[in-house]
Every structure is written in structure tokens, then in C-alpha cells.
Design a protein around this motif. Structure first.
Motif, PDB file in Angstrom:
ATOM      1  N   CYS A 130     -39.010   7.062 -16.805  1.00  0.00           N
ATOM      2  CA  CYS A 130     -39.218   8.318 -17.535  1.00  0.00           C
ATOM      3  C   CYS A 130     -40.673   8.781 -17.408  1.00  0.00           C
ATOM      4  O   CYS A 130     -41.587   7.992 -17.660  1.00  0.00           O
ATOM      5  CB  CYS A 130     -38.861   8.109 -18.999  1.00  0.00           C
ATOM      6  SG  CYS A 130     -39.279   9.488 -20.083  1.00  0.00           S
ATOM      7  N   PRO A 131     -40.903  10.044 -17.022  1.00  0.00           N
ATOM      8  CA  PRO A 131     -42.271  10.549 -16.908  1.00  0.00           C
ATOM      9  C   PRO A 131     -42.977  10.731 -18.256  1.00  0.00           C
ATOM     10  O   PRO A 131     -44.199  10.760 -18.312  1.00  0.00           O
ATOM     11  CB  PRO A 131     -42.108  11.911 -16.236  1.00  0.00           C
ATOM     12  CG  PRO A 131     -40.733  11.959 -15.715  1.00  0.00           C
ATOM     13  CD  PRO A 131     -39.932  10.984 -16.489  1.00  0.00           C
ATOM     14  N   ASN A 136     -31.708  15.096 -19.873  1.00  0.00           N
ATOM     15  CA  ASN A 136     -32.211  15.781 -21.057  1.00  0.00           C
ATOM     16  C   ASN A 136     -33.069  16.991 -20.718  1.00  0.00           C
ATOM     17  O   ASN A 136     -33.278  17.854 -21.562  1.00  0.00           O
ATOM     18  CB  ASN A 136     -33.023  14.816 -21.926  1.00  0.00           C
ATOM     19  CG  ASN A 136     -32.159  13.785 -22.592  1.00  0.00           C
ATOM     20  OD1 ASN A 136     -30.976  13.985 -22.780  1.00  0.00           O
ATOM     21  ND2 ASN A 136     -32.761  12.674 -22.940  1.00  0.00           N
ATOM     22  N   ASN A 137     -33.595  17.069 -19.504  1.00  0.00           N
ATOM     23  CA  ASN A 137     -34.509  18.136 -19.128  1.00  0.00           C
ATOM     24  C   ASN A 137     -33.912  19.106 -18.125  1.00  0.00           C
ATOM     25  O   ASN A 137     -34.622  19.689 -17.339  1.00  0.00           O
ATOM     26  CB  ASN A 137     -35.814  17.541 -18.577  1.00  0.00           C
ATOM     27  CG  ASN A 137     -36.592  16.877 -19.661  1.00  0.00           C
ATOM     28  OD1 ASN A 137     -37.056  17.531 -20.578  1.00  0.00           O
ATOM     29  ND2 ASN A 137     -36.707  15.568 -19.593  1.00  0.00           N
ATOM     30  N   PHE A 185     -40.129   6.234 -32.950  1.00  0.00           N
ATOM     31  CA  PHE A 185     -40.708   5.516 -31.826  1.00  0.00           C
ATOM     32  C   PHE A 185     -39.945   5.716 -30.526  1.00  0.00           C
ATOM     33  O   PHE A 185     -40.465   5.411 -29.468  1.00  0.00           O
ATOM     34  CB  PHE A 185     -40.833   4.033 -32.146  1.00  0.00           C
ATOM     35  CG  PHE A 185     -41.757   3.786 -33.305  1.00  0.00           C
ATOM     36  CD1 PHE A 185     -43.119   4.024 -33.188  1.00  0.00           C
ATOM     37  CD2 PHE A 185     -41.276   3.353 -34.507  1.00  0.00           C
ATOM     38  CE1 PHE A 185     -43.978   3.818 -34.241  1.00  0.00           C
ATOM     39  CE2 PHE A 185     -42.126   3.139 -35.569  1.00  0.00           C
ATOM     40  CZ  PHE A 185     -43.480   3.379 -35.440  1.00  0.00           C
ATOM     41  N   ASP A 186     -38.698   6.192 -30.572  1.00  0.00           N
ATOM     42  CA  ASP A 186     -37.955   6.457 -29.348  1.00  0.00           C
ATOM     43  C   ASP A 186     -38.545   7.650 -28.617  1.00  0.00           C
ATOM     44  O   ASP A 186     -38.876   8.659 -29.223  1.00  0.00           O
ATOM     45  CB  ASP A 186     -36.478   6.749 -29.649  1.00  0.00           C
ATOM     46  CG  ASP A 186     -35.673   5.495 -29.923  1.00  0.00           C
ATOM     47  OD1 ASP A 186     -36.195   4.390 -29.675  1.00  0.00           O
ATOM     48  OD2 ASP A 186     -34.528   5.620 -30.369  1.00  0.00           O
ATOM     49  N   CYS A 187     -38.664   7.523 -27.317  1.00  0.00           N
ATOM     50  CA  CYS A 187     -39.161   8.626 -26.498  1.00  0.00           C
ATOM     51  C   CYS A 187     -38.141   9.760 -26.523  1.00  0.00           C
ATOM     52  O   CYS A 187     -36.956   9.531 -26.257  1.00  0.00           O
ATOM     53  CB  CYS A 187     -39.379   8.137 -25.065  1.00  0.00           C
ATOM     54  SG  CYS A 187     -39.767   9.443 -23.893  1.00  0.00           S
ATOM     55  N   PHE A 204     -35.410   7.296 -15.662  1.00  0.00           N
ATOM     56  CA  PHE A 204     -35.560   8.645 -15.135  1.00  0.00           C
ATOM     57  C   PHE A 204     -34.245   9.412 -15.195  1.00  0.00           C
ATOM     58  O   PHE A 204     -34.235  10.602 -15.469  1.00  0.00           O
ATOM     59  CB  PHE A 204     -36.072   8.616 -13.685  1.00  0.00           C
ATOM     60  CG  PHE A 204     -36.322   9.989 -13.137  1.00  0.00           C
ATOM     61  CD1 PHE A 204     -37.530  10.613 -13.365  1.00  0.00           C
ATOM     62  CD2 PHE A 204     -35.351  10.666 -12.429  1.00  0.00           C
ATOM     63  CE1 PHE A 204     -37.771  11.890 -12.890  1.00  0.00           C
ATOM     64  CE2 PHE A 204     -35.591  11.942 -11.934  1.00  0.00           C
ATOM     65  CZ  PHE A 204     -36.797  12.550 -12.165  1.00  0.00           C
ATOM     66  N   SER A 205     -33.134   8.734 -14.972  1.00  0.00           N
ATOM     67  CA  SER A 205     -31.834   9.409 -14.986  1.00  0.00           C
ATOM     68  C   SER A 205     -31.541  10.020 -16.356  1.00  0.00           C
ATOM     69  O   SER A 205     -31.041  11.149 -16.448  1.00  0.00           O
ATOM     70  CB  SER A 205     -30.716   8.446 -14.587  1.00  0.00           C
ATOM     71  OG  SER A 205     -30.695   7.318 -15.441  1.00  0.00           O
ATOM     72  N   ASP A 206     -31.875   9.313 -17.419  1.00  0.00           N
ATOM     73  CA  ASP A 206     -31.680   9.858 -18.767  1.00  0.00           C
ATOM     74  C   ASP A 206     -32.644  11.010 -19.018  1.00  0.00           C
ATOM     75  O   ASP A 206     -32.295  11.999 -19.648  1.00  0.00           O
ATOM     76  CB  ASP A 206     -31.863   8.780 -19.828  1.00  0.00           C
ATOM     77  CG  ASP A 206     -30.751   7.746 -19.788  1.00  0.00           C
ATOM     78  OD1 ASP A 206     -29.655   8.045 -19.251  1.00  0.00           O
ATOM     79  OD2 ASP A 206     -30.967   6.630 -20.289  1.00  0.00           O
ATOM     80  N   TRP A 207     -33.876  10.886 -18.545  1.00  0.00           N
ATOM     81  CA  TRP A 207     -34.862  11.957 -18.706  1.00  0.00           C
ATOM     82  C   TRP A 207     -34.402  13.225 -17.994  1.00  0.00           C
ATOM     83  O   TRP A 207     -34.497  14.309 -18.531  1.00  0.00           O
ATOM     84  CB  TRP A 207     -36.221  11.511 -18.166  1.00  0.00           C
ATOM     85  CG  TRP A 207     -37.262  12.566 -18.276  1.00  0.00           C
ATOM     86  CD1 TRP A 207     -38.046  12.841 -19.357  1.00  0.00           C
ATOM     87  CD2 TRP A 207     -37.627  13.526 -17.271  1.00  0.00           C
ATOM     88  NE1 TRP A 207     -38.880  13.894 -19.072  1.00  0.00           N
ATOM     89  CE2 TRP A 207     -38.632  14.330 -17.799  1.00  0.00           C
ATOM     90  CE3 TRP A 207     -37.179  13.774 -15.976  1.00  0.00           C
ATOM     91  CZ2 TRP A 207     -39.211  15.382 -17.078  1.00  0.00           C
ATOM     92  CZ3 TRP A 207     -37.760  14.801 -15.258  1.00  0.00           C
ATOM     93  CH2 TRP A 207     -38.763  15.594 -15.808  1.00  0.00           C
TER      94      TRP A 207
END
Length: 70
Positions: A29-30, A68-69, A51-53, A62-65
Motif C-alpha cells: 500500500c502506498p 479502494n482508490n 490505527f487501520d490504514c 496494493f491490491s486492496d489499496w
């Protein structure tokens, strides 16, 4: 002055794209650099787990990020 501002904005966008490509190649995740936590969420009491990103929902992937984006 406007030319300088546009040049800065282009540079900033290019650096962001480079960061995204680098994080994608690593699969992390970036936003949290793969840690899954948001260390800057000190005063966010409205979030259930501060605390969760928020970018990857705490997974660090990255796949989850990218989901979401979109």
C-alpha cells in the motif's frame, strides 16, 4: 509565475506516479508502505479503528489499496 506553478504541479504528479508504480511492483500500500496502520491518526476519534490504514483497510496490500482508490 504560472509557468513555474505548472512545472511544480507536473513534477509533483510525476513523483506520485513513480511512487505508485514502485509500490505496485512491491505489492504494498502506498499510503502506509505495507504496514497496515495509520500512524498519523492521533485525533481521528470518528473512525472505528484509528490505527487501520484507510487506503488498504489495514491489510497493507496494493491490491486492496487499488480497489479502494478507483
Amino acid at each position: 509565475m504560472l509557468g513555474l506553478f505548472n512545472t511544480f504541479q507536473e513534477w509533483k504528479a510525476n513523483k506520485y506516479e513513480e511512487k505508485i508504480a514502485k509500490m505496485e511492483s512491491k505489492g504494498i500500500c502506498p499510503d502506509c508502505y505495507g504496514k497496515g496502520i495509520n500512524s498519523l491518526a492521533l485525533n481521528e476519534f470518528y473512525v472505528t479503528n484509528v490505527f487501520d490504514c484507510p487506503g488498504c483497510n489495514g491489510s497493507g496490500l496494493f491490491s486492496d489499496w487499488s480497489e479502494n482508490n478507483r
